[in-house]
Write a protein that holds these residues in place. Structure first.
Motif, PDB file in Angstrom:
ATOM      1  N   ILE A  30       0.840  -1.206   0.000  1.00 42.30           N
ATOM      2  CA  ILE A  30       0.000   0.000   0.000  1.00 42.30           C
ATOM      3  C   ILE A  30       0.874   1.254   0.000  1.00 42.30           C
ATOM      4  O   ILE A  30       0.702   2.152  -0.827  1.00 42.30           O
ATOM      5  CB  ILE A  30      -0.948   0.010   1.217  1.00 42.30           C
ATOM      6  N   GLY A  31       1.805   1.306   0.957  1.00 46.66           N
ATOM      7  CA  GLY A  31       2.623   2.510   1.104  1.00 46.66           C
ATOM      8  C   GLY A  31       3.531   2.770  -0.077  1.00 46.66           C
ATOM      9  O   GLY A  31       3.512   3.854  -0.669  1.00 46.66           O
ATOM     10  N   THR A  32       4.329   1.777  -0.455  1.00 45.69           N
ATOM     11  CA  THR A  32       5.278   1.987  -1.556  1.00 45.69           C
ATOM     12  C   THR A  32       4.569   2.016  -2.903  1.00 45.69           C
ATOM     13  O   THR A  32       5.006   2.709  -3.827  1.00 45.69           O
ATOM     14  CB  THR A  32       6.365   0.898  -1.551  1.00 45.69           C
ATOM     15  N   GLY A  33       3.457   1.277  -3.021  1.00 41.88           N
ATOM     16  CA  GLY A  33       2.696   1.307  -4.260  1.00 41.88           C
ATOM     17  C   GLY A  33       2.100   2.680  -4.522  1.00 41.88           C
ATOM     18  O   GLY A  33       2.133   3.190  -5.644  1.00 41.88           O
ATOM     19  N   LEU A  34       1.557   3.306  -3.473  1.00 41.54           N
ATOM     20  CA  LEU A  34       0.992   4.652  -3.625  1.00 41.54           C
ATOM     21  C   LEU A  34       2.078   5.670  -3.971  1.00 41.54           C
ATOM     22  O   LEU A  34       1.881   6.545  -4.823  1.00 41.54           O
ATOM     23  CB  LEU A  34       0.277   5.073  -2.336  1.00 41.54           C
ATOM     24  N   MET A  35       3.222   5.561  -3.304  1.00 42.15           N
ATOM     25  CA  MET A  35       4.332   6.456  -3.631  1.00 42.15           C
ATOM     26  C   MET A  35       4.784   6.239  -5.069  1.00 42.15           C
ATOM     27  O   MET A  35       5.025   7.194  -5.818  1.00 42.15           O
ATOM     28  CB  MET A  35       5.501   6.239  -2.669  1.00 42.15           C
ATOM     29  N   GLY A  36       4.906   4.967  -5.459  1.00 40.21           N
ATOM     30  CA  GLY A  36       5.296   4.666  -6.827  1.00 40.21           C
ATOM     31  C   GLY A  36       4.309   5.212  -7.837  1.00 40.21           C
ATOM     32  O   GLY A  36       4.696   5.681  -8.918  1.00 40.21           O
ATOM     33  N   TYR A  37       3.027   5.175  -7.488  1.00 45.40           N
ATOM     34  CA  TYR A  37       1.986   5.725  -8.358  1.00 45.40           C
ATOM     35  C   TYR A  37       2.169   7.233  -8.517  1.00 45.40           C
ATOM     36  O   TYR A  37       2.094   7.776  -9.630  1.00 45.40           O
ATOM     37  CB  TYR A  37       0.614   5.418  -7.774  1.00 45.40           C
ATOM     38  N   PHE A  39      -0.997  13.128  -0.594  1.00 44.59           N
ATOM     39  CA  PHE A  39      -0.673  14.551  -0.754  1.00 44.59           C
ATOM     40  C   PHE A  39       0.199  14.771  -1.987  1.00 44.59           C
ATOM     41  O   PHE A  39       0.023  15.753  -2.706  1.00 44.59           O
ATOM     42  CB  PHE A  39       0.032  15.079   0.498  1.00 44.59           C
ATOM     43  N   VAL A  40       1.141  13.864  -2.226  1.00 43.15           N
ATOM     44  CA  VAL A  40       1.992  13.990  -3.409  1.00 43.15           C
ATOM     45  C   VAL A  40       1.163  13.820  -4.678  1.00 43.15           C
ATOM     46  O   VAL A  40       1.346  14.553  -5.660  1.00 43.15           O
ATOM     47  CB  VAL A  40       3.144  12.953  -3.374  1.00 43.15           C
ATOM     48  N   ILE A  41       0.236  12.866  -4.659  1.00 45.69           N
ATOM     49  CA  ILE A  41      -0.646  12.654  -5.814  1.00 45.69           C
ATOM     50  C   ILE A  41      -1.478  13.905  -6.083  1.00 45.69           C
ATOM     51  O   ILE A  41      -1.635  14.337  -7.233  1.00 45.69           O
ATOM     52  CB  ILE A  41      -1.551  11.429  -5.584  1.00 45.69           C
ATOM     53  N   ILE A  42      -2.014  14.510  -5.015  1.00 44.22           N
ATOM     54  CA  ILE A  42      -2.800  15.737  -5.164  1.00 44.22           C
ATOM     55  C   ILE A  42      -1.943  16.845  -5.770  1.00 44.22           C
ATOM     56  O   ILE A  42      -2.383  17.588  -6.662  1.00 44.22           O
ATOM     57  CB  ILE A  42      -3.374  16.173  -3.801  1.00 44.22           C
ATOM     58  N   TYR A  43      -0.703  16.957  -5.289  1.00 46.25           N
ATOM     59  CA  TYR A  43       0.218  17.958  -5.841  1.00 46.25           C
ATOM     60  C   TYR A  43       0.448  17.719  -7.327  1.00 46.25           C
ATOM     61  O   TYR A  43       0.394  18.660  -8.132  1.00 46.25           O
ATOM     62  CB  TYR A  43       1.547  17.912  -5.090  1.00 46.25           C
ATOM     63  N   VAL A  44       0.677  16.482  -7.705  1.00 47.23           N
ATOM     64  CA  VAL A  44       0.942  16.168  -9.113  1.00 47.23           C
ATOM     65  C   VAL A  44      -0.289  16.462  -9.970  1.00 47.23           C
ATOM     66  O   VAL A  44      -0.174  17.004 -11.072  1.00 47.23           O
ATOM     67  CB  VAL A  44       1.370  14.692  -9.262  1.00 47.23           C
ATOM     68  N   ILE A  45      -1.474  16.120  -9.463  1.00 47.43           N
ATOM     69  CA  ILE A  45      -2.705  16.328 -10.235  1.00 47.43           C
ATOM     70  C   ILE A  45      -2.981  17.814 -10.470  1.00 47.43           C
ATOM     71  O   ILE A  45      -3.256  18.244 -11.597  1.00 47.43           O
ATOM     72  CB  ILE A  45      -3.914  15.698  -9.511  1.00 47.43           C
ATOM     73  N   PHE A  46      -2.887  18.610  -9.416  1.00 48.35           N
ATOM     74  CA  PHE A  46      -3.369  19.983  -9.495  1.00 48.35           C
ATOM     75  C   PHE A  46      -2.280  21.037  -9.710  1.00 48.35           C
ATOM     76  O   PHE A  46      -2.590  22.156 -10.144  1.00 48.35           O
ATOM     77  CB  PHE A  46      -4.154  20.338  -8.222  1.00 48.35           C
ATOM     78  N   PHE A  47      -1.037  20.711  -9.418  1.00 48.50           N
ATOM     79  CA  PHE A  47      -0.010  21.745  -9.468  1.00 48.50           C
ATOM     80  C   PHE A  47       1.131  21.464 -10.446  1.00 48.50           C
ATOM     81  O   PHE A  47       1.970  22.337 -10.664  1.00 48.50           O
ATOM     82  CB  PHE A  47       0.565  21.974  -8.066  1.00 48.50           C
ATOM     83  N   VAL A  48       1.180  20.262 -10.998  1.00 51.56           N
ATOM     84  CA  VAL A  48       2.211  19.951 -11.976  1.00 51.56           C
ATOM     85  C   VAL A  48       1.612  20.084 -13.372  1.00 51.56           C
ATOM     86  O   VAL A  48       0.617  19.435 -13.692  1.00 51.56           O
ATOM     87  CB  VAL A  48       2.779  18.527 -11.768  1.00 51.56           C
ATOM     88  N   LYS A  49       2.224  20.898 -14.183  1.00 52.62           N
ATOM     89  CA  LYS A  49       1.720  21.165 -15.523  1.00 52.62           C
ATOM     90  C   LYS A  49       2.021  20.001 -16.456  1.00 52.62           C
ATOM     91  O   LYS A  49       3.114  19.446 -16.451  1.00 52.62           O
ATOM     92  CB  LYS A  49       2.355  22.446 -16.074  1.00 52.62           C
TER      93      LYS A  49
END
Length: 230
Positions: free
Chosen positions: A140-147, A214-224
């Motif tokens: 769960i933990g490393t898979g989510l980070m990897g995602y 939180f990293v996923i949210i950052y990538v979705i909304f703040f990474v162009k």
């Protein structure tokens, strides 16, 4: 370091044979832009890791003390170890293979495959194979980070942002808070009590679930989303 050079060579061959590309297809240029992405990624996960460790310290009533034996040389040596391990994993999981998969089957499926592979890989690197509960938690933990990191690669068309995100977490976790395989480094945890069931669950979700979310949210909304140039 020899291992990284071997992986780079194999990656280059795969990129050339399958996509007629070279290693620069992994997005190392322009240098200024990629360095900014790397540093920003490092800062984001570094801060997240500090917050997670502060929460754990609060829940366990433990304190952090500076290791009196720490030196700049030891910190640099540890940073180099973290960098090599992170670079190796990035080249394998967010490098040529992910690039090729994205070209062949699209981003969504490729990101999912990369995340699953990353989670399974950590069963072996963490030595939890056979312990079902530990395997589930690690996956769960490393898979989510990897995602999250694979998605960052897909959106930026570069390995540099996921490299920064990965290194920021690992360096702060392993070197600053002495949670890695290198033993006691900059800060050492002292005291504390065993967590109750609810507190243990909160501590688990903050580090292995909420941080990558939180990293996923950052990538979705703040990474162009960038356009690939060939």
């Amino acid at each position: 370091m020899i291992g990284i050079l071997v992986i780079i060579t194999i990656s280059w061959l795969l990129l050339y044979l399958i996509e007629k590309q070279h290693i620069l297809a992994l997005g190392f240029f322009p240098i200024g832009k990629r360095l900014k992405q790397f540093l920003f990624g490092f800062l984001i996960t570094g801060i997240l890791c500090v917050l997670v460790q502060c929460l754990e310290s609060y829940l366990t009533s433990s304190t952090w003390i500076l290791n009196k034996d720490i030196t700049a040389r030891i910190i640099l040596k540890s940073f180099w170890w973290d960098f090599k391990s992170v670079m190796t994993e990035e080249l394998i999981f967010r490098g040529a293979v992910l690039y090729i998969l994205i070209q062949k089957i699209g981003s969504r499926k490729s990101i999912l495959i990369s995340a699953i592979a990353f989670g399974i890989y950590h069963w072996f690197s963490y030595g939890v194979l056979g312990n079902v509960m530990a395997m589930i938690l690690v996956f769960i933990g490393t898979g989510l980070m990897g995602y999250a990191w694979a998605w960052a690669f897909s959106k930026t068309k570069s390995i540099m942002l996921p490299l920064g995100l990965h290194l920021g977490w690992n360096f702060i976790h392993n070197t600053l808070f002495s949670k890695g395989p290198l033993g006691e480094l900059v800060l050492i945890s002292k005291g504390g009590t065993e967590l109750t069931d609810w507190a243990s669950l909160l501590n688990f979700t903050s580090g292995l679930v909420m941080a990558p979310i939180f990293v996923i949210i950052y990538v979705i909304f703040f990474v162009k989303e960038e356009t690939e140039t060939k």
